[in-house]
Write a protein that holds these residues in place. Structure first.
Motif, PDB file in Angstrom:
ATOM      1  N   ALA A  28      21.554  14.765 -44.676  1.00  0.00           N
ATOM      2  CA  ALA A  28      22.448  13.709 -44.853  1.00  0.00           C
ATOM      3  C   ALA A  28      21.933  12.489 -44.568  1.00  0.00           C
ATOM      4  CB  ALA A  28      23.718  13.963 -43.756  1.00  0.00           C
ATOM      5  N   ILE A  29      21.101  12.077 -43.602  1.00  0.00           N
ATOM      6  CA  ILE A  29      20.179  11.028 -43.334  1.00  0.00           C
ATOM      7  C   ILE A  29      19.655  10.546 -44.524  1.00  0.00           C
ATOM      8  CG2 ILE A  29      18.577   9.698 -41.913  1.00  0.00           C
ATOM      9  CD1 ILE A  29      19.610  11.395 -39.677  1.00  0.00           C
ATOM     10  N   ASP A  30      18.968  11.327 -45.348  1.00  0.00           N
ATOM     11  CA  ASP A  30      17.905  10.943 -46.448  1.00  0.00           C
ATOM     12  C   ASP A  30      19.207  10.767 -47.674  1.00  0.00           C
ATOM     13  OD1 ASP A  30      15.936  11.592 -45.244  1.00  0.00           O
ATOM     14  OD2 ASP A  30      15.632  13.588 -45.896  1.00  0.00           O
ATOM     15  N   ALA A  31      20.129  11.211 -47.823  1.00  0.00           N
ATOM     16  CA  ALA A  31      21.082  10.981 -48.824  1.00  0.00           C
ATOM     17  C   ALA A  31      21.602   9.496 -48.517  1.00  0.00           C
ATOM     18  CB  ALA A  31      22.238  11.986 -48.863  1.00  0.00           C
ATOM     19  N   VAL A  32      21.992   9.236 -47.397  1.00  0.00           N
ATOM     20  CA  VAL A  32      22.228   7.920 -47.033  1.00  0.00           C
ATOM     21  C   VAL A  32      21.342   6.757 -47.243  1.00  0.00           C
ATOM     22  CG1 VAL A  32      22.947   5.956 -45.264  1.00  0.00           C
ATOM     23  CG2 VAL A  32      24.277   8.286 -45.363  1.00  0.00           C
ATOM     24  N   ALA A  38      19.068   1.956 -52.547  1.00  0.00           N
ATOM     25  CA  ALA A  38      19.601   1.482 -54.208  1.00  0.00           C
ATOM     26  C   ALA A  38      20.447   0.224 -54.140  1.00  0.00           C
ATOM     27  CB  ALA A  38      20.264   2.677 -54.585  1.00  0.00           C
ATOM     28  N   ASN A  39      21.203   0.417 -53.151  1.00  0.00           N
ATOM     29  CA  ASN A  39      22.075  -0.900 -52.757  1.00  0.00           C
ATOM     30  C   ASN A  39      21.186  -2.323 -52.639  1.00  0.00           C
ATOM     31  OD1 ASN A  39      24.553   0.464 -53.100  1.00  0.00           O
ATOM     32  ND2 ASN A  39      24.860   0.927 -50.967  1.00  0.00           N
ATOM     33  N   VAL A  40      20.350  -1.932 -51.775  1.00  0.00           N
ATOM     34  CA  VAL A  40      19.685  -3.039 -51.431  1.00  0.00           C
ATOM     35  C   VAL A  40      18.854  -3.664 -52.743  1.00  0.00           C
ATOM     36  CG1 VAL A  40      17.398  -3.666 -50.340  1.00  0.00           C
ATOM     37  CG2 VAL A  40      18.891  -2.634 -49.129  1.00  0.00           C
ATOM     38  N   ALA A  41      18.203  -2.626 -53.431  1.00  0.00           N
ATOM     39  CA  ALA A  41      17.522  -3.036 -54.648  1.00  0.00           C
ATOM     40  C   ALA A  41      18.313  -3.833 -55.645  1.00  0.00           C
ATOM     41  CB  ALA A  41      17.125  -1.533 -55.427  1.00  0.00           C
ATOM     42  N   GLU A 100      25.420  -4.879 -44.692  1.00  0.00           N
ATOM     43  CA  GLU A 100      26.683  -4.562 -45.509  1.00  0.00           C
ATOM     44  C   GLU A 100      26.413  -3.513 -46.514  1.00  0.00           C
ATOM     45  OE1 GLU A 100      28.201  -8.758 -46.578  1.00  0.00           O
ATOM     46  OE2 GLU A 100      28.716  -7.780 -48.239  1.00  0.00           O
ATOM     47  N   ASP A 101      25.145  -3.448 -47.067  1.00  0.00           N
ATOM     48  CA  ASP A 101      24.509  -2.566 -47.930  1.00  0.00           C
ATOM     49  C   ASP A 101      24.590  -1.015 -47.249  1.00  0.00           C
ATOM     50  OD1 ASP A 101      24.346  -4.316 -49.774  1.00  0.00           O
ATOM     51  OD2 ASP A 101      22.141  -4.669 -49.632  1.00  0.00           O
ATOM     52  N   LEU A 102      23.978  -1.114 -46.004  1.00  0.00           N
ATOM     53  CA  LEU A 102      23.931  -0.040 -45.447  1.00  0.00           C
ATOM     54  C   LEU A 102      25.631   0.574 -45.133  1.00  0.00           C
ATOM     55  CD1 LEU A 102      22.554   2.607 -43.578  1.00  0.00           C
ATOM     56  CD2 LEU A 102      22.702   0.833 -41.608  1.00  0.00           C
ATOM     57  N   VAL A 103      26.425  -0.081 -44.759  1.00  0.00           N
ATOM     58  CA  VAL A 103      27.665   0.271 -44.401  1.00  0.00           C
ATOM     59  C   VAL A 103      28.439   0.700 -45.696  1.00  0.00           C
ATOM     60  CG1 VAL A 103      29.916  -0.543 -43.845  1.00  0.00           C
ATOM     61  CG2 VAL A 103      28.013  -1.427 -42.387  1.00  0.00           C
ATOM     62  N   MET A 104      28.065   0.118 -46.804  1.00  0.00           N
ATOM     63  CA  MET A 104      28.687   0.577 -48.219  1.00  0.00           C
ATOM     64  C   MET A 104      28.163   1.964 -48.303  1.00  0.00           C
ATOM     65  SD  MET A 104      28.603  -1.857 -51.581  1.00  0.00           S
ATOM     66  CE  MET A 104      27.032  -2.732 -51.111  1.00  0.00           C
ATOM     67  N   SER A 105      26.961   2.440 -48.129  1.00  0.00           N
ATOM     68  CA  SER A 105      26.487   3.824 -48.213  1.00  0.00           C
ATOM     69  C   SER A 105      26.937   4.724 -47.121  1.00  0.00           C
ATOM     70  CB  SER A 105      25.065   3.876 -48.362  1.00  0.00           C
ATOM     71  OG  SER A 105      24.309   3.382 -47.161  1.00  0.00           O
ATOM     72  N   LEU A 106      27.315   4.275 -45.886  1.00  0.00           N
ATOM     73  CA  LEU A 106      27.848   5.103 -44.833  1.00  0.00           C
ATOM     74  C   LEU A 106      29.305   5.337 -45.380  1.00  0.00           C
ATOM     75  CD1 LEU A 106      26.397   3.345 -41.739  1.00  0.00           C
ATOM     76  CD2 LEU A 106      25.691   5.467 -42.457  1.00  0.00           C
ATOM     77  N   ASP A 107      30.108   4.420 -45.752  1.00  0.00           N
ATOM     78  CA  ASP A 107      31.399   4.744 -46.309  1.00  0.00           C
ATOM     79  C   ASP A 107      31.126   5.629 -47.397  1.00  0.00           C
ATOM     80  OD1 ASP A 107      32.615   3.144 -44.509  1.00  0.00           O
ATOM     81  OD2 ASP A 107      32.640   1.275 -45.967  1.00  0.00           O
ATOM     82  N   LYS A 108      30.302   5.489 -48.619  1.00  0.00           N
ATOM     83  CA  LYS A 108      30.229   6.444 -49.687  1.00  0.00           C
ATOM     84  C   LYS A 108      30.174   8.049 -49.324  1.00  0.00           C
ATOM     85  CE  LYS A 108      27.797   6.680 -54.089  1.00  0.00           C
ATOM     86  NZ  LYS A 108      27.047   5.858 -54.906  1.00  0.00           N
ATOM     87  N   HIS A 109      29.176   7.925 -48.109  1.00  0.00           N
ATOM     88  CA  HIS A 109      29.106   9.294 -47.614  1.00  0.00           C
ATOM     89  C   HIS A 109      29.969   9.931 -46.501  1.00  0.00           C
ATOM     90  CE1 HIS A 109      25.261   8.525 -49.897  1.00  0.00           C
ATOM     91  NE2 HIS A 109      25.156   9.958 -50.085  1.00  0.00           N
ATOM     92  N   LYS A 110      30.888   9.054 -46.606  1.00  0.00           N
ATOM     93  CA  LYS A 110      32.120   9.550 -45.453  1.00  0.00           C
ATOM     94  C   LYS A 110      31.772   9.704 -44.175  1.00  0.00           C
ATOM     95  CE  LYS A 110      35.325  10.772 -48.749  1.00  0.00           C
ATOM     96  NZ  LYS A 110      34.965   9.708 -49.851  1.00  0.00           N
ATOM     97  N   VAL A 111      30.863   8.795 -43.897  1.00  0.00           N
ATOM     98  CA  VAL A 111      30.275   8.890 -42.312  1.00  0.00           C
ATOM     99  C   VAL A 111      31.456   8.261 -41.347  1.00  0.00           C
ATOM    100  CG1 VAL A 111      28.589   8.099 -40.628  1.00  0.00           C
ATOM    101  CG2 VAL A 111      27.795   8.892 -42.711  1.00  0.00           C
ATOM    102  N   PRO A 112      31.764   8.939 -40.336  1.00  0.00           N
ATOM    103  CA  PRO A 112      33.251   8.284 -39.625  1.00  0.00           C
ATOM    104  C   PRO A 112      32.959   7.023 -38.977  1.00  0.00           C
ATOM    105  CG  PRO A 112      32.854  10.878 -39.233  1.00  0.00           C
ATOM    106  CD  PRO A 112      31.654  10.410 -39.904  1.00  0.00           C
ATOM    107  N   GLN A 113      33.801   6.462 -38.763  1.00  0.00           N
ATOM    108  CA  GLN A 113      33.777   4.983 -38.001  1.00  0.00           C
ATOM    109  C   GLN A 113      32.869   5.194 -36.581  1.00  0.00           C
ATOM    110  OE1 GLN A 113      34.003   2.002 -38.924  1.00  0.00           O
ATOM    111  NE2 GLN A 113      34.696   2.635 -40.856  1.00  0.00           N
ATOM    112  N   LYS A 114      33.116   6.360 -35.924  1.00  0.00           N
ATOM    113  CA  LYS A 114      32.521   6.373 -34.577  1.00  0.00           C
ATOM    114  C   LYS A 114      31.034   6.519 -34.842  1.00  0.00           C
ATOM    115  CE  LYS A 114      32.670   8.991 -30.483  1.00  0.00           C
ATOM    116  NZ  LYS A 114      31.372   9.905 -30.266  1.00  0.00           N
TER     117      LYS A 114
END
Ligand code: HEM
Length: 133
Positions: A28-32, A38-41, A100-114
């Motif tokens: 899951a970490i590798d997917a994020v 990719a977002n950063v690029a 911001e780019d990291l949070v976008m990918s965390l959201d995309k992968h449904k990582v909970p807010q906590k």
């Protein structure tokens, strides 16, 4: 008496999933990380910094760093954050763009807010070593 008082919380901790576990472990970490890089690029605010970077190596080191920093079974083998980002001239705006780019990918992968907040709590303190102007 005292040892029991000290042991009880330790027992409670045993079996408590680490942030690494709650993120879903290394796959899951590798997917994020993949998605994040990719977002950063694609991010015109900061992608010039990475023009000459070895992207597979960067992804591997980010995966290691997050694993190690969240209680996973890894050792980070990269350079320290101060040495790595020295003389890049990273500003707070650059730093915030990357977050911001990291949070976008965390959201995309449904990582909970906590878990998102906890991960940002691990990475956030590195800011003072990364932002140099
Ligand atoms: C919390 C935020 C950040 C973390 C955790 C982080 C982490 C890392 C790590 C682990 C590496 C690899 C270290 C190595 O090569 O040994 C790296 C490299 C790099 N970082 Fe960061 N970084 C952050 C923020 C930034 C920002 C804001 C920028 C610029 C906008 C940036 C630009 C770079 C570049 C260009 C490299 C590649 C250096 C190279 O190719 O040799 N980083 N970062």
């Amino acid at each position: 008496q005292t040892s029991q008082m000290v042991d009880a919380p330790m027992k409670a901790m045993k079996g408590t999933p680490t942030l690494y576990d709650r993120l879903g472990g290394q796959p899951a970490i590798d997917a994020v990380v993949d998605d994040f890089v990719a977002n950063v690029a694609a991010d015109k605010r900061i992608n010039k910094f990475f023009a000459n970077s070895n992207i597979p190596k960067l992804k591997r080191l980010l995966g290691e760093q997050i694993c190690a920093g969240t209680g996973g079974p890894c050792t980070y083998t990269g350079r320290d954050m101060k040495t790595t980002h020295a003389r890049m001239g990273v500003t707070e705006r650059h730093f915030n763009a990357l977050v911001e780019d990291l949070v976008m990918s965390l959201d995309k992968h449904k990582v909970p807010q906590k878990e998102q907040q906890e991960l940002l709590g691990v990475l956030g303190p590195m800011k003072s070593d990364i932002v140099t102007r």
